[in-house]
Design an enzyme around this catalytic site. Structure first.
Site, PDB file in Angstrom:
ATOM      1  N   ARG A   1       0.818  -1.235   0.000  1.00 55.56           N
ATOM      2  CA  ARG A   1       0.000   0.000   0.000  1.00 55.56           C
ATOM      3  C   ARG A   1       0.843   1.273   0.000  1.00 55.56           C
ATOM      4  O   ARG A   1       0.374   2.336   0.380  1.00 55.56           O
ATOM      5  CB  ARG A   1      -1.001   0.025   1.150  1.00 55.56           C
ATOM      6  CG  ARG A   1      -1.993  -1.106   1.092  1.00 55.56           C
ATOM      7  CD  ARG A   1      -3.296  -0.778   1.767  1.00 55.56           C
ATOM      8  NE  ARG A   1      -4.200  -1.912   1.686  1.00 55.56           N
ATOM      9  CZ  ARG A   1      -4.258  -2.873   2.590  1.00 55.56           C
ATOM     10  NH1 ARG A   1      -3.497  -2.806   3.659  1.00 55.56           N
ATOM     11  NH2 ARG A   1      -5.089  -3.877   2.431  1.00 55.56           N
TER      12      ARG A   1
ATOM     13  N   LYS B   1       3.801  11.587 -11.409  1.00 57.82           N
ATOM     14  CA  LYS B   1       2.898  10.789 -12.250  1.00 57.82           C
ATOM     15  C   LYS B   1       3.569   9.446 -12.486  1.00 57.82           C
ATOM     16  O   LYS B   1       4.688   9.385 -13.017  1.00 57.82           O
ATOM     17  CB  LYS B   1       2.643  11.468 -13.596  1.00 57.82           C
ATOM     18  CG  LYS B   1       1.520  12.499 -13.570  1.00 57.82           C
ATOM     19  CD  LYS B   1       1.161  12.953 -14.977  1.00 57.82           C
ATOM     20  CE  LYS B   1       0.045  13.989 -14.951  1.00 57.82           C
ATOM     21  NZ  LYS B   1      -0.300  14.481 -16.311  1.00 57.82           N
TER      22      LYS B   1
ATOM     23  N   GLU C   1      10.767  17.183 -25.127  1.00 56.65           N
ATOM     24  CA  GLU C   1      10.156  17.646 -23.865  1.00 56.65           C
ATOM     25  C   GLU C   1      10.862  18.916 -23.360  1.00 56.65           C
ATOM     26  O   GLU C   1      10.245  19.743 -22.690  1.00 56.65           O
ATOM     27  CB  GLU C   1      10.204  16.537 -22.806  1.00 56.65           C
ATOM     28  CG  GLU C   1       9.490  15.236 -23.187  1.00 56.65           C
ATOM     29  CD  GLU C   1       7.996  15.198 -22.840  1.00 56.65           C
ATOM     30  OE1 GLU C   1       7.361  16.262 -22.756  1.00 56.65           O
ATOM     31  OE2 GLU C   1       7.461  14.064 -22.682  1.00 56.65           O
TER      32      GLU C   1
ATOM     33  N   LYS D   1       8.960  22.632 -14.096  1.00 57.40           N
ATOM     34  CA  LYS D   1       7.991  21.577 -13.786  1.00 57.40           C
ATOM     35  C   LYS D   1       7.659  21.578 -12.299  1.00 57.40           C
ATOM     36  O   LYS D   1       6.499  21.413 -11.913  1.00 57.40           O
ATOM     37  CB  LYS D   1       8.513  20.197 -14.222  1.00 57.40           C
ATOM     38  CG  LYS D   1       7.477  19.101 -13.949  1.00 57.40           C
ATOM     39  CD  LYS D   1       7.637  17.861 -14.769  1.00 57.40           C
ATOM     40  CE  LYS D   1       6.464  16.900 -14.518  1.00 57.40           C
ATOM     41  NZ  LYS D   1       6.548  15.677 -15.298  1.00 57.40           N
TER      42      LYS D   1
ATOM     43  N   GLU E   1      -3.299  17.870 -11.296  1.00 54.48           N
ATOM     44  CA  GLU E   1      -3.820  18.279 -12.607  1.00 54.48           C
ATOM     45  C   GLU E   1      -5.304  18.648 -12.573  1.00 54.48           C
ATOM     46  O   GLU E   1      -6.095  18.195 -13.392  1.00 54.48           O
ATOM     47  CB  GLU E   1      -3.554  17.179 -13.649  1.00 54.48           C
ATOM     48  CG  GLU E   1      -3.598  17.711 -15.080  1.00 54.48           C
ATOM     49  CD  GLU E   1      -3.217  16.675 -16.133  1.00 54.48           C
ATOM     50  OE1 GLU E   1      -2.133  16.083 -16.019  1.00 54.48           O
ATOM     51  OE2 GLU E   1      -4.021  16.482 -17.057  1.00 54.48           O
TER      52      GLU E   1
ATOM     53  N   ARG F   1      -1.615  22.206 -14.453  1.00 53.94           N
ATOM     54  CA  ARG F   1      -0.698  21.117 -14.812  1.00 53.94           C
ATOM     55  C   ARG F   1      -1.001  20.539 -16.194  1.00 53.94           C
ATOM     56  O   ARG F   1      -0.104  19.999 -16.857  1.00 53.94           O
ATOM     57  CB  ARG F   1      -0.723  20.011 -13.740  1.00 53.94           C
ATOM     58  CG  ARG F   1       0.296  18.930 -14.048  1.00 53.94           C
ATOM     59  CD  ARG F   1       0.566  17.986 -12.908  1.00 53.94           C
ATOM     60  NE  ARG F   1       1.603  17.040 -13.309  1.00 53.94           N
ATOM     61  CZ  ARG F   1       2.236  16.215 -12.507  1.00 53.94           C
ATOM     62  NH1 ARG F   1       1.940  16.200 -11.219  1.00 53.94           N
ATOM     63  NH2 ARG F   1       3.164  15.395 -12.963  1.00 53.94           N
TER      64      ARG F   1
ATOM     65  N   ASN G   1       0.872  18.869 -20.778  1.00 51.42           N
ATOM     66  CA  ASN G   1       0.399  17.906 -21.765  1.00 51.42           C
ATOM     67  C   ASN G   1       0.411  18.488 -23.186  1.00 51.42           C
ATOM     68  O   ASN G   1      -0.111  17.865 -24.112  1.00 51.42           O
ATOM     69  CB  ASN G   1      -1.020  17.473 -21.397  1.00 51.42           C
ATOM     70  CG  ASN G   1      -1.162  15.983 -21.192  1.00 51.42           C
ATOM     71  OD1 ASN G   1      -1.912  15.333 -21.915  1.00 51.42           O
ATOM     72  ND2 ASN G   1      -0.448  15.420 -20.231  1.00 51.42           N
TER      73      ASN G   1
ATOM     74  N   HIS H   1       0.539  16.293 -26.257  1.00 50.50           N
ATOM     75  CA  HIS H   1       0.388  14.904 -25.818  1.00 50.50           C
ATOM     76  C   HIS H   1      -0.931  14.244 -26.221  1.00 50.50           C
ATOM     77  O   HIS H   1      -1.008  13.014 -26.245  1.00 50.50           O
ATOM     78  CB  HIS H   1       0.581  14.800 -24.304  1.00 50.50           C
ATOM     79  CG  HIS H   1       2.020  14.869 -23.882  1.00 50.50           C
ATOM     80  ND1 HIS H   1       2.817  15.963 -24.127  1.00 50.50           N
ATOM     81  CD2 HIS H   1       2.825  13.964 -23.256  1.00 50.50           C
ATOM     82  CE1 HIS H   1       4.033  15.742 -23.646  1.00 50.50           C
ATOM     83  NE2 HIS H   1       4.068  14.536 -23.117  1.00 50.50           N
TER      84      HIS H   1
ATOM     85  N   HIS I   1       0.004  10.695 -27.542  1.00 52.44           N
ATOM     86  CA  HIS I   1      -0.441   9.447 -26.916  1.00 52.44           C
ATOM     87  C   HIS I   1      -1.275   8.603 -27.880  1.00 52.44           C
ATOM     88  O   HIS I   1      -1.204   7.366 -27.851  1.00 52.44           O
ATOM     89  CB  HIS I   1      -1.220   9.754 -25.639  1.00 52.44           C
ATOM     90  CG  HIS I   1      -0.331  10.150 -24.486  1.00 52.44           C
ATOM     91  ND1 HIS I   1      -0.803  10.659 -23.304  1.00 52.44           N
ATOM     92  CD2 HIS I   1       1.015  10.090 -24.348  1.00 52.44           C
ATOM     93  CE1 HIS I   1       0.217  10.898 -22.475  1.00 52.44           C
ATOM     94  NE2 HIS I   1       1.322  10.561 -23.091  1.00 52.44           N
TER      95      HIS I   1
ATOM     96  N   HIS J   1       8.227   7.861 -27.095  1.00 51.81           N
ATOM     97  CA  HIS J   1       7.374   8.944 -26.579  1.00 51.81           C
ATOM     98  C   HIS J   1       7.837  10.326 -27.052  1.00 51.81           C
ATOM     99  O   HIS J   1       7.030  11.131 -27.531  1.00 51.81           O
ATOM    100  CB  HIS J   1       7.348   8.880 -25.045  1.00 51.81           C
ATOM    101  CG  HIS J   1       6.539   9.962 -24.418  1.00 51.81           C
ATOM    102  ND1 HIS J   1       5.161   9.999 -24.472  1.00 51.81           N
ATOM    103  CD2 HIS J   1       6.911  11.079 -23.731  1.00 51.81           C
ATOM    104  CE1 HIS J   1       4.711  11.075 -23.829  1.00 51.81           C
ATOM    105  NE2 HIS J   1       5.763  11.757 -23.372  1.00 51.81           N
TER     106      HIS J   1
END
Ligand SMILES: NC(=O)c1ccc[n+]([C@@H]2O[C@H](COP(=O)([O-])OP(=O)(O)OC[C@H]3O[C@@H](n4cnc5c(N)ncnc54)[C@H](O)[C@@H]3O)[C@@H](O)[C@H]2O)c1
Ligand SMILES: O=C(O)C(=O)C[C@@H](O)[C@H](O)[C@H](O)COP(=O)(O)O
Ligand SMILES: [Zn+2]
Length: 377
Positions: A129, A151, A193, A234, A244, A248, A252, A255, A259, A274
């Site tokens: 956990r 993330k 990036e 960042k 987000e 935030r 993206n 993206h 994606h 990527h």
């Protein structure tokens, strides 16, 4: 643009609340500090999660450093490439960490690129956990972006990063000397990036990139400078909007397109990685903005020219083996995590350094744009 200590090491602090603040250490040779730095976090053991390529280059060095600091250290190794961000490899990593008897107070060290960072971070988020983890990024992409911000996750057959958790690292060790062994293809991918940060809200940084990008690739002082600038940018966004709910989403930029391309190429690194998908996505986001009358066409051209100069793809036609038709791309985009009430959200731009969140974009506009892009020579 940023200050380094006498040793050349830079520190960017990420001041998250609830005792979750952490440092990003940037500099050549930082990996040798891994043992002392991880030991200072407490715990008796650390498991290094890495991929086979990085293992051959750096894992033993990190293990030796951890052991010299008095930590029990093991290694969990996965195959390199995007295909490892899968359910099957995730299970392999969790089982490997359990076999290493990583306890609640111990640490996971993600040593590698963004694939290893996302995968190991997600395993750390759920193991017993939740155990703490350290990011030791070894690609440009991971040093400027994926190792920061918490993330973590894996891909599903239906879309990128659809299974995951927010789980912040306790420390980031960005050894910029590790980039000396990175392939030029992966350097270029990470550079997409880097450019993204200028395009979002820092036109001066984009201009700096236009002037200094060869130094980043060659390993000059510009490299550490660029890593520090991106991490600082960042970190600021993440501290203001960790999960987000708003700002935030700007990270993206490019993206939604990227994606979809990654899903349609089956997460096959041999075809598209990527950062390459982000290169195409950034160029598309600017051309789409220009088409909608939001952004000067001149800016869209300048963005594509710079990406192309650095060796990045900027067009759908550049995807090896093709990327499907406009309908397939739209279908993939429908799984984007920014979709609200069934409607697409894009990050668009009024110009270089002037990006904004654009909810409620008409699918018909996207379809027409993609059809024209695919038809273009
Ligand atoms: N969590 C986030 O915020 C975030 C941000 C951006 C990207 N990502 C994710 O990151 C992933 C891409 O990461 P990546 O571009 O680092 O790819 P990657 O992790 O696949 O690494 C690229 C390749 O470089 C090799 N490699 C790594 N370090 C090396 C070194 N120092 N020398 C030689 N070879 C080395 C790896 O073995 C791999 O084959 C994607 O899954 C993307 O979704 C996550
Ligand atoms: O950290 C973020 O936020 C980002 O969006 C950074 C992106 O470069 C990265 O690719 C991220 O994994 C994409 O996030 P996702 O939520 O769209 O999966
Ligand atoms: Zn990205």
């Amino acid at each position: 643009m940023s200050q380094a200590t006498m040793s050349g090491e830079r520190t960017v602090h990420v001041p998250l609340d609830g005792g979750r603040d952490y440092d990003i250490l940037i500099g050549r040779g930082i990996l040798d500090e891994a043992g002392a730095r991880v030991k200072a976090l407490g715990g008796r053991a650390a498991a290094i999660v890495t991929d086979e390529t990085v293992a051959g280059l750096y894992a033993q060095r990190v293990r030796t450093s951890l052991e010299a600091a008095g930590l029990r250290a093991g290694i969990v190794c996965v195959a390199p490439g995007e295909a490892s961000k899968s359910y099957a490899t995730f299970a392999q990593v969790c089982d490997g960490l359990l076999a290493e008897k990583i306890e609640r107070n111990d640490l996971v060290v993600a040593l590698g690129g963004g694939v290893v960072g996302d995968l190991a971070g997600f395993a750390a988020a759920v193991l017993r956990r939740g155990v703490r983890f350290v990011q030791a990024p070894t690609t440009l992409l991971a040093q400027v972006d994926s190792s920061v911000g918490g993330k973590t996750g894996i891909n599903a057959p239906l879309g990128k990063n659809l299974i995951g958790a927010f789980h912040q690292p306790r420390l980031v060790l960005a050894d910029t000397a590790t980039l000396d062994t990175l392939s030029s293809r992966e350097m270029r991918a990470g550079y997409a990036e880097v450019v993204k940060y200028g395009l979002i809200n820092e036109a001066a940084f984009f201009e700096w990139c236009e002037a200094h990008w060869p130094g980043i690739f060659a390993g000059g002082p510009e490299r550490d400078e660029a890593v520090a600038i991106c991490c600082r940018a960042k970190a600021g966004v993440v501290v203001r909007d960790e999960r987000e709910d708003g700002e935030r989403a700007l990270l993206n930029l490019g993206h939604t397109f990227a994606h979809a391309l990654e899903r349609l190429t089956g997460y096959e690194s041999a075809r598209l990685v990527h950062g390459e998908a982000v290169g195409i996505g950034l160029a598309l986001a600017f051309r789409f903005s220009a088409r909608l009358g939001l952004c000067p066409g001149q800016d869209a051209g300048r963005v594509a020219n710079h990406l192309a100069l650095a060796g990045l793809p900027t067009r759908l036609q550049a995807v090896p083996g093709g990327c499907g038709d406009a309908e397939a791309l739209l279908d993939a985009m429908a799984q984007d995590k920014k979709v609200r009430d069934g409607r697409l959200t894009f990050i668009l731009a009024h110009g270089i350094g002037r990006s904004f969140i654009a909810p409620g974009i008409e699918a018909a506009d996207v379809r027409a744009f993609l059809e024209d892009e695919l038809a273009a020579g």
